[in-house]
Design a protein around this motif. Sequence first.
Motif, PDB file in Angstrom:
ATOM      1  N   LEU A   8      41.747  14.856  11.929  1.00 16.26           N
ATOM      2  CA  LEU A   8      40.672  13.812  12.023  1.00 16.26           C
ATOM      3  C   LEU A   8      40.178  12.960  10.868  1.00 16.26           C
ATOM      4  N   LYS A  11      42.901  10.737   9.991  1.00 13.08           N
ATOM      5  CA  LYS A  11      43.112   9.483  11.084  1.00 13.08           C
ATOM      6  C   LYS A  11      42.285   8.525  10.669  1.00 13.08           C
ATOM      7  N   GLU A 410      37.880   5.812  21.470  1.00 15.97           N
ATOM      8  CA  GLU A 410      38.736   6.656  20.865  1.00 15.97           C
ATOM      9  C   GLU A 410      37.825   7.714  20.115  1.00 15.97           C
ATOM     10  N   GLN A 413      36.685  10.150  22.858  1.00 11.22           N
ATOM     11  CA  GLN A 413      37.908  11.169  23.054  1.00 11.22           C
ATOM     12  C   GLN A 413      38.381  12.285  22.103  1.00 11.22           C
ATOM     13  N   ASP A 414      37.972  11.979  20.969  1.00  8.85           N
ATOM     14  CA  ASP A 414      38.218  12.785  19.661  1.00  8.85           C
ATOM     15  C   ASP A 414      36.967  13.665  19.554  1.00  8.85           C
TER      16      ASP A 414
END
Length: 458
Positions: A8, A11, A410, A413-414
């Motif tokens: 993460l 990302k 998003e 969702q993470d």
Amino acid sequence: MIDVDIDLIKKYNVQGPRYTSYPTAVQFQDAGREDVEELHRYLVNRNSGPHRVSLYFHIPFCFSLCWYCGCNKVITKDQDRGDGYLDYLEMEMDQVAGLLHPDSEVVQVHFGGGTPTFLDPEQLQRLGEAIHSRFNLTGQTEFGVEIDPRRCTREHIQMLAAIGCNRASLGVQDTNEEVQQAIHRIQPFEQTCRVTEWLREVGISSINFDLIYGLPLQTLETFQKTMDDVLQLKPDRLAVYSYAHIPSMMPAQKLLNEEDMPSTDQKLGMLQLSISHLTENGYRFIGMDHFSREGEELTRAMDNGTLQRNFQGYSTLAGADLYAFGMSGISNVGNYYWQNTKDLAEYYEQLDENKAPVFKVLQLNQDDRLRKEVIMKIMCNMGVNFDAISSRWNIRFKEYFRDELERLREFEQDGLINVLPDRLVITEKGRLFLRNIAMCFDYYLNLKSSARRYSKTV
């Protein structure tokens, strides 16, 4: 313990603002004569009544150049230049003191730089006396100073205590000798220990250390040794910054050997290590780069929802009018930001002409002020109460920020946030990504024409 997910981090490790302000300094506009006159009228009107005041003093001088540094600074070994600079600081203080309501109290003073301890003890005494003679400091005033242990004597510390200093932040960066040579900052750990001891001897017991990870020749092993070294001294706070290599904006960084810099994976490993190691040793991860020990007032402020953020980082003081003095200083009073000229000669010239040395200015509109509150709630309070914002600003939060909430899907969702019917809540894992979450609400950053260089968010 925060779950540090390296995937993460990779990302979301993009360029983004640090949000010591909103709008950020890149939105400030060149200040013309009419802008400065309008700012002056605003300040006169605002100071018709008393306000809590914060004072920042930028001391730009350094004896030598640290190659990683991006601060506004002047490299010189001539300490007499401090006397001339103090002449002009006093002129600027006279301008501001003449505006303030006589009952306004100073709740915070901060010396930054550059290197404030470039000034010798007599010069520090002069600066302290100049401040006390013009502004209403109290026994409760928080008075902090940034210290370079390489340029600090016992007499410096004694004088800082005498003028009211009660907090200190020591630049350490790294304790490994090879890393210090690579960044052109030789600072034996004994110097840091000695200055820390002097501070505590005179009663300056609130101490922060600054560290940097991602510097040339650093490894996981050397950086853990750096953390272990400073933990021996039991600091109240630690700021552990990610080195931002932007040589196009910070020319001194071109002197660093890029081949010696840790890889992205190694650097992220240092971040992971710093969070796990410091939390295991009694510190709380406040957010961004900041850690404070359990029971310390920054930790308490995080727990009770009173944490704040300003140009010096996280703070427990809210709502004070910030007046910054010296070249490049940034002030924030009410609906205005303004920045002093970054050029020393121009700073002197403006004051010689009895002009405010204002270089950039920004008057916040209602959308700016609304988004500033939302972004600061994210950065400091781990979430946003939709109903409270809606009521205070007479909006419907979910309609006003429809696009922003869509951008947050998003993150949810993470597992970094939870979007509930009446609020946004940032999870513990999300604390690493406060800048990214705040960026969703940044009007200027989300303009299609926006193209700015920032440091990486993680």
